[in-house]
Structures are given as structure tokens and as C-alpha cells.
Write an enzyme that holds these catalytic residues in place. Structure first.
Site, PDB file in Angstrom:
ATOM      1  N   SER A   1     -14.564  21.264 -21.377  1.00 13.62           N
ATOM      2  CA  SER A   1     -13.183  21.270 -21.798  1.00 13.62           C
ATOM      3  C   SER A   1     -12.716  21.195 -23.322  1.00 13.62           C
ATOM      4  O   SER A   1     -11.643  21.267 -23.578  1.00 13.62           O
ATOM      5  CB  SER A   1     -12.338  20.158 -20.944  1.00 13.62           C
ATOM      6  OG  SER A   1     -12.795  18.986 -21.315  1.00 13.62           O
TER       7      SER A   1
ATOM      8  N   LYS B   1      -5.570  13.263 -18.904  1.00 13.19           N
ATOM      9  CA  LYS B   1      -5.446  13.618 -20.220  1.00 13.19           C
ATOM     10  C   LYS B   1      -4.128  13.890 -20.841  1.00 13.19           C
ATOM     11  O   LYS B   1      -4.067  13.313 -22.027  1.00 13.19           O
ATOM     12  CB  LYS B   1      -5.988  15.280 -20.281  1.00 13.19           C
ATOM     13  CG  LYS B   1      -7.662  15.190 -19.939  1.00 13.19           C
ATOM     14  CD  LYS B   1      -8.198  16.611 -19.986  1.00 13.19           C
ATOM     15  CE  LYS B   1      -9.665  16.799 -19.680  1.00 13.19           C
ATOM     16  NZ  LYS B   1     -10.151  17.960 -19.606  1.00 13.19           N
TER      17      LYS B   1
END
Length: 805
Positions: free
Chosen positions: A694, A737
């Protein structure tokens, strides 16, 4: 008197002489409890009560007779005339001994049978007019025969009874009177005082001798049987069976009495089997095992194994269920009381109750709560059980490696037991508890088997209605049980097991949620646990925020609770030292109690940097911000990656560099610059391993910023996987996140376009506090992330006109 005496001592005076000294008169009456006195015999007695001690003293002083009568109620401490037997014995005290504790022991010689004709007084002790009972002096051939028979039986009794010596038989031979022989034998028999009293009350000599013969024959029969039992038990005993001598004796006694089996325990087990309402198959096995158990020798090793197995069968709640409380409002109130937020899991529980209300036969769900430590997964199970009105049982699976822990051991093994599932149901006492399987992601496997494989049947609603434990070897219905499993990550759970569970993710809490949970739950609990009162301590909201941001770094609440507890302990110490005023915990007080802040976050400022991009990462304890730094140095196209990066993350870095180099012309990058410089990418916190795809667009942005000289926008973070074609692929852990970005002070976050659907689980305050940009290619990412190039103003053209000549 202080001299001791011999209980076997007999008076040398003639009994008729003794009786001649006493004419019918009032005599003190002494109640007897555990012993009896017969005429013409000497017996030791003891009294402990003060009034009885005075009675003995008065009898000795006056030289009168004493009346000795057995109490009807042996527990009565102060019997009246009606509480005494109708016939007793008069006696004279020969010797007395007084003990320091006030007890008096004396030797009394019986004189004659007496009865009470009139009560004179009851204080200080009972005094009554006594009358001697004349005994008939009958002599007949029948009585002589009985007397000789009695002497023979007494000889046999003396030989068998360990409590009789030969002197008893010698004394019996020397007794000429049948009446005195009966009294002497009765006084030496090991019989109850009631049986001896029945001999004392009989006046007819023939009836008395027949009665004593019956008693002697019964005692001889018991003694002979005891010797026989001892002999049989001794023959059957071996070296390994000597510990069971008492059981063998009991067995022999039952056999002689005609009772081959003690049916009490068997009948009790039969009643329990019927009361347990077992399924037909289980009841048949239970009766078969009970029949086998009833024929076992108690000394055999299988006896205990079979008994334990039957106990497990009758104790399990085969048909015993609790009634679910289907009040949706009550359930919602309980869930809201115990936990703040967590709306998804609460809604799922209310949905289950609603379906259960409409369809009572609905099988229990199998939920898997996945989230970082400390977010309340385990405590949620207790709240769910309380809301449903069901018992709660917790099974810790962390580190479990033995399959038998789930399915149990077979009964062929020593010390075999059922598995944890059956044990939990037995403890719950109902067949529909809420069972929490904690830390299912930490189950291991080795040569003893794979517990996760054993859980496949347990957690499958289509199979667990007939779950078979190895110990029981019988199917048990687990379909009514609500199973709740917890895990920190799903990756380590086998796919087949994961497929059987309904996964509900519980992410970390926001700062606002943590403050609210601390005020509602943590503070009241810690104030009470540390012996304080709400009037002695309070916390400001800013102090709680300081604890959350500068002293803890977690998705859950465990460390926050520890820090709150630490402050409460320090305040408790002051209160115990005499502090009277209330302590108000502010930000200054927090630093005073706990010292300087421990958590130093990477500073995110408004300053623009070239070659530095901020990424977002997911960890097992929540989300984190991740800086990616890129720098260039003269060289020959070298590429270095540092920061403890895993293989996947290194591949993402190489893919990012390849994309930037391939699109250098469209990005406005000087190709010669890339040919003459080495590139170094570093991710700080080098001691912490990092991996995952990611960070792909973050690395591409850092490299593009380095090559173009355009800084990255301040307070901007990003996450997404990159491909060589420049596409941005979706990522996981979006909520965690975004929480990390929000805590770090980020204002703008770039996300993959396909992750837009995942915003449903993100709290509204997070979405409101962040500007979210969705991109599906790297070009749009760089356009949003890099500071635009300032266009140089166009130069004004100078109009040059030719001068006419």
C-alpha cells in the site's frame, strides 16, 4: 476425697447388711445418661454439673442412699421426675475423687431395684421417696437349665469378645442366684443403655434370664460374623488391595445380610439419568454403562472411570435451556451501558434478537470479532450474554496445540476428560450459553494435531448439531450455542475455518471516542478500584486528550486505563496522607504525575519538502503514519532501499521507480539527471519491520518529487498500490489508516478510487475532518500531491518600428 480408687473394687460387707442400714426414706435422685448401675455390683460414675456435685457431697456427708435412674431423653440436661425411667437402682457411694475442673468421679455400689413413690423437692437437686422392689426368689428346673445355658454362652462370649477377660467368666460361675448372674452379665455386655435398662426393669427371673440369653446370643452372632468377615477379607486381599480392606468387610457384611448390592448409589444414578431427559441414543448408552457399573468390584480400576463417565452424562444439560430475553430495547440499553460506539456489532446483536423473536428455531450465529488489542472484543461477549439472559463461558485458544483440548481424550487413557467445549457447557449448566473462543488467530499445531481442524465441526451450523466429543463418544447438540470468536488478524486463521464465521471488524477508537469512553467507563472504574470517591478527583477533557496523544499510542484503551490508574494511585496516596481538597487533574498535573510525554510523533508541519511523502500503514494495533524519503547522489543509476522493508514493499519501490523513469518525459524530468545519479529510498523507524504494497503511490510520489524538484503538498498523506501501468489499486485497513491520519494532524488524504465504498465504516467526525481525494491512476495522484509548477510570466514583445528616412 483426693485418693484414687479401683472401679473393680467390691464392698466386703454383706448386701443384706447394707440394705438394713436404710429404711424407706427420701433419697437424692441422680439422672444417668451413658451408664447404668445394677444391684449388688460396683460401677464408676462421673458428674460434671455443680448441682450433681453437691448431691454427691451431701450423700457422702449424710451417709444416705442415692437413687440412680436412667434418663428417657439422653440429651436433656435437666430432666424432671417424668423424664426418668420408672425403675432404677439404689446405691451407696464407696469412694470419691474430685478433679480440678470441678468434675467428680465416684465409685457406687448398687443395692436394690427401686421406684419413685413421691417427689419431695426439685431444688437444689431432685429428692424423692423411694421404695425397694422385692425380687422373687424362684427356683425351678427350667430356671436352672437356663442358668447353665447362660453360663455356657458367657464362656463363648468371653472367648470371642476382645473387651471381656476371663475374670468375667469366673465371676459368673461364682454367682449362685440367677437374678444376680443376669445383672452381672448385663453390666459387662457391650450393649446400649436402653437394652440394659430393659433387663433392670424385668422382675420375673425367668423372663430376665431369657432376655439376657437373647442379648448374649445376638452379641455372639455379631462377633462370629465379624471374625468370619475378617477371615474372608484376609483371604481375598493381595498386596495391591490392602487399601480396600474396609470395602471388603462391608461387602462381606452385605453378603451375610442377604443384600448382594448396595442399590442406593445405583438408584440415585438411575433417577439422574431419567431426570436428565437425554436423547434416546444417549439414554440407552447410559443405562448400558450403569448396568456394567453395578456389576463392578469397587476396588477395580475401571470402577472410578465408569462412575466418572456416568457423572458427566447425567450432569450435562441435554435438554435444559435458558429462555432468551427478546426485549430489544432492554438489550440495546445493556449494550450501550457496557460499551460506547461499536454500532455495527450492536446492530448485529439486535438483528439476531429480532430474528429469534420471529423464528425461535433459528440457529445461533458464529461471529468473529477482529480488531486490535484493547478495543473491547472480550468484554463484548459478556455484554451480549447479559443482554440475551444467557450464561457466559470463555475459552482461551491462545497457544493451544493439542486437538484433544477441543474434542477431549478417549476413555482408554488415564485421566481422560472431555474437551473444553463440553466442559464449558457443563459449567454453564445450560445447552445454549454464549461461548467466547478467545484469540482464535493464535491456535497452533504440532504432532498432537491441529485444534483449528477440530474447530471446523464446532463452528459449522450444519454440523455442530451432532458434535461428538471423544470422551463422551456421543453426539451433543451445539446448534443452540452462540459462539463468538475473537482475533487480532485474520491472516493466520485457516481459510476453511474463516469461511464458517461471520467476520465483524472492530477498528481502533478516535480521540473523541476515547475521551468519551474514559469519562463513562474507565474513570469511574479506576476511581472505585483505587479507593477514591468522585468528590476527591476529577479529570479535565484536555488532560485526557494529553494522555491519549502523548502518553499512549494504541488503537485500544488498555494503556490509557493504566495511565489513568497510575494517576488515581498517586492521588490516593495523597488522600491517605491527609489531603482534604479535591484534586483536579489538568494537563500540568498529568506531567507532574507521569513525567514528560513519552510518545514523540513525527512532526507534520506546513513546511514543504522535496522528495518526502507521507504514507499510511496498517498494523495489528491500528494505523500508523509512514514517511518515505528519497534522495539522489552522483552515481550510475544505483538504487538503494533501507528501513527494514519486506520483499513486497521493496518490489513496490522498484515498481514506483520504473514507472517514474518510464514516464519521465510526461513528468518533465531530465533523462540525463537519472542517468548520472544514484537513488536512495529510506523509510524511518528502521528498527521496525515493514511490508505490504500500500506504500506504492507514496514511493512514486517521493521519487517524482525528487526528480522534478516539486515539493509535496503539506499535511497530505496517501495510500494505495501501484502498477507499472500507473494504475492505483485498492488497499485494506482504510478505517485504521484514516484514524492514524486524523490523529497525526493530516488535512488531505489521497485514496484509491475503489476504496470509496469502504467509507461506510469510517466515523463521521473523521470524514468531516479530512479532505479525501480518490484517484485511479498515478498521474492524478501526482497532480494532487505535488505543488504545481509556477508559470513564468510571458515577456512583453518590443514593437520596433523603422524610422522613415
Amino acid at each position: 476425697m483426693t485418693q484414687d480408687f479401683d472401679p473393680n473394687e467390691v464392698s466386703t460387707r454383706n448386701d443384706k447388711d447394707l440394705l438394713a442400714d436404710y429404711s424407706p426414706q427420701a433419697a437424692p435422685i441422680l439422672p444417668l445418661k451413658s451408664s447404668l448401675v445394677f444391684p449388688n455390683l460396683v460401677a464408676p460414675l462421673m458428674v460434671t454439673e455443680q448441682k450433681h456435685s453437691k448431691l454427691v457431697d451431701d450423700v457422702l456427708m449424710k451417709g444416705t442412699r442415692i437413687g440412680l435412674f436412667l434418663q428417657k431423653d439422653l440429651e436433656d440436661s435437666n430432666p424432671g421426675p417424668d423424664g426418668l425411667c420408672r425403675i432404677g437402682c439404689s446405691g451407696t457411694i464407696l469412694k470419691m475423687l474430685r478433679f480440678p475442673d470441678g468434675a467428680v468421679r465416684f465409685l457406687v455400689q448398687g443395692l436394690s431395684r427401686i421406684k419413685i413413690t413421691n417427689v419431695v423437692s426439685t431444688e437444689p437437686y431432685l429428692t424423692a421417696i423411694i421404695e425397694d422392689i422385692k425380687e422373687p426368689e424362684e427356683t425351678s428346673v427350667e430356671l436352672v437349665a437356663y442358668q447353665r445355658n447362660l453360663l455356657e454362652r458367657v464362656k463363648t462370649l468371653v472367648n470371642l469378645a476382645p473387651y471381656l477377660n476371663d475374670e468375667v467368666y469366673v465371676s459368673a460361675i461364682n454367682e449362685e442366684s440367677p437374678s444376680r448372674l443376669v445383672d452381672m452379665v448385663a453390666s459387662n455386655m457391650n450393649s446400649s443403655v436402653q437394652e440394659k435398662q430393659s433387663i433392670l426393669e424385668l422382675i420375673d427371673p425367668t423372663k430376665r434370664i431369657m432376655r439376657i440369653l437373647s442379648m448374649v446370643n445376638k452379641e455372639i452372632e455379631v462377633l462370629e460374623l465379624s471374625h468370619k468377615i475378617q477371615s474372608q477379607a484376609s483371604e481375598e486381599l493381595s498386596k495391591s488391595q490392602r487399601d480396600y480392606i474396609l470395602r471388603e468387610q462391608i461387602k462381606a457384611i452385605r453378603k451375610e445380610l442377604g443384600h448382594l448390592d448396595d442399590r442406593a448409589e445405583i438408584e440415585e444414578l438411575e433417577k439422574k439419568i431419567e431426570a436428565a431427559k437425554m436423547p434416546d441414543q444417549v439414554r440407552e448408552v447410559a443405562h448400558k454403562e450403569l448396568d456394567r457399573f453395578s456389576r463392578m468390584n469397587p476396588s477395580s480400576a475401571e470402577y472410578t472411570v465408569s462412575h466418572t463417565y456416568l457423572d458427566w452424562l447425567v450432569d450435562l444439560p441435554w435438554d435444559k435451556s435458558t429462555k432468551d430475553n427478546l426485549d430489544l430495547r432492554r438489550a440495546k440499553r445493556i449494550l450501550d451501558e457496557d460499551h460506547f460506539g461499536l454500532h455495527k456489532i450492536k446492530d448485529r446483536m439486535l438483528e439476531f434478537l429480532a430474528v429469534r423473536k420471529l423464528n425461535p428455531t433459528q440457529k445461533g450465529p458464529i461471529l468473529c470479532l477482529v480488531g486490535p488489542p484493547g478495543v473491547g472484543k472480550t468484554s463484548l461477549g459478556r455484554s451480549i450474554a447479559r443482554a440475551l439472559g444467557r450464561p457466559f463461558a470463555r475459552i482461551s485458544l491462545g497457544g493451544m496445540r493439542d486437538e484433544a483440548e477441543i474434542r477431549g481424550h478417549r476413555r482408554t487413557y488415564i485421566g481422560a476428560m472431555p474437551g473444553r467445549i463440553i466442559q464449558a457447557i457443563k459449567r454453564a449448566k445450560y445447552n445454549n450459553p454464549v461461548i467466547m473462543l478467545d484469540e482464535i488467530d493464535k491456535v497452533g499445531s504440532d504432532f498432537r494435531g491441529d485444534p483449528s481442524s477440530a474447530l471446523l465441526e464446532t463452528l459449522d451450523p450444519e454440523q455442530n448439531y451432532s458434535f461428538t466429543d471423544h470422551y463422551l463418544d456421543l453426539p451433543f447438540d451445539l446448534s443452540k450455542v452462540m459462539f463468538i470468536t475473537t482475533a487480532n488478524i485474520l491472516d493466520t486463521i485457516p481459510p476453511a475455518l474463516r469461511d464458517r464465521m461471520e467476520v465483524i471488524r472492530i477498528s481502533g477508537y478516535t480521540e473523541i471516542e476515547k475521551v468519551e469512553i474514559a469519562k463513562r467507563h474507565l474513570l469511574p472504574k479506576q476511581i472505585t478500584d483505587n479507593g477514591l470517591k468522585p468528590s476527591q478527583i476529577s479529570f479535565h477533557d484536555r488532560a485526557l486528550r494529553l494522555l491519549i496523544n502523548s502518553y499512549t499510542n494504541e488503537a485500544g484503551l488498555r494503556n490509557l486505563e493504566r495511565e489513568v490508574a497510575s494517576i488515581c494511585r498517586k492521588v490516593a496516596r495523597k488522600v491517605a496522607g491527609g489531603l482534604k481538597r479535591k484534586t483536579s487533574v489538568t494537563t500540568k498535573e498529568v506531567e507532574k504525575f507521569l513525567g514528560p510525554p513519552r510518545i514523540t510523533r513525527e512532526r507534520i508541519t506546513d513546511k514543504k519538502h522535496v522528495g518526502v511523502a507521507l504514507g499510511l500503514a496498517w498494523t495489528s494495533v491500528g494505523g500508523e503514519t509512514l514517511f518515505v524519503e528519497a534522495t539522489a547522489m552522483p552515481g550510475k543509476k544505483g538504487f538503494t532501499i533501507t528501513g527494514q522493508l519486506g520483499d513486497v514493499m521493496q518490489e513496490s519501490a522498484k515498481a514506483a521507480l520504473s514507472f517514474v523513469r518510464a514516464n519521465s518525459e510526461s513528468l518533465g524530468i531530465d533523462p540525463e539527471f537519472m542517468q548520472t545519479h544514484d537513488i536512495h529510498i529510506h523509510v524511518p523507524a528502521g528498527a521496525t519491520p515493514k511490508d505490504g504494497p500500500s506504500a506504492g503511490i507514496t514511493m512514486a510520489t517521493a521519487i517524482a518529487s525528487l526528480f522534478t524538484g516539486r515539493p509535496v503538498q503539506p499535511r497530505l498523506a496517501m495510500t494505495g498500490e501501484i502498477t507499472l501501468r500507473g494504475e492505483v489499486l485498492p488497499i485494506g485497513g482504510l478505517k485504521e489508516k484514516l484514524l492514524a491520519a486524523y490523529r497525526a494532524g493530516v488535512k488531505t488524504v489521497i485514496l484509491p478510487k475503489e476504496n470509496r465504498k469502504d467509507l461506510y465504516d469510517v466515523p463521521a467526525e473523521i470524514k468531516k475532518g479530512l479532505k479525501l481525494i480518490f484517484c485511479n491512476n498515478v498521474a492524478s495522484v501526482l497532480e494532487a500531491a505535488l505543488v504545481p509548477v509556477k508559470k513564468k510570466p510571458a515577456k512583453k514583445r518590443r514593437n520596433l518600428s523603422k524610422k522613415k528616412s
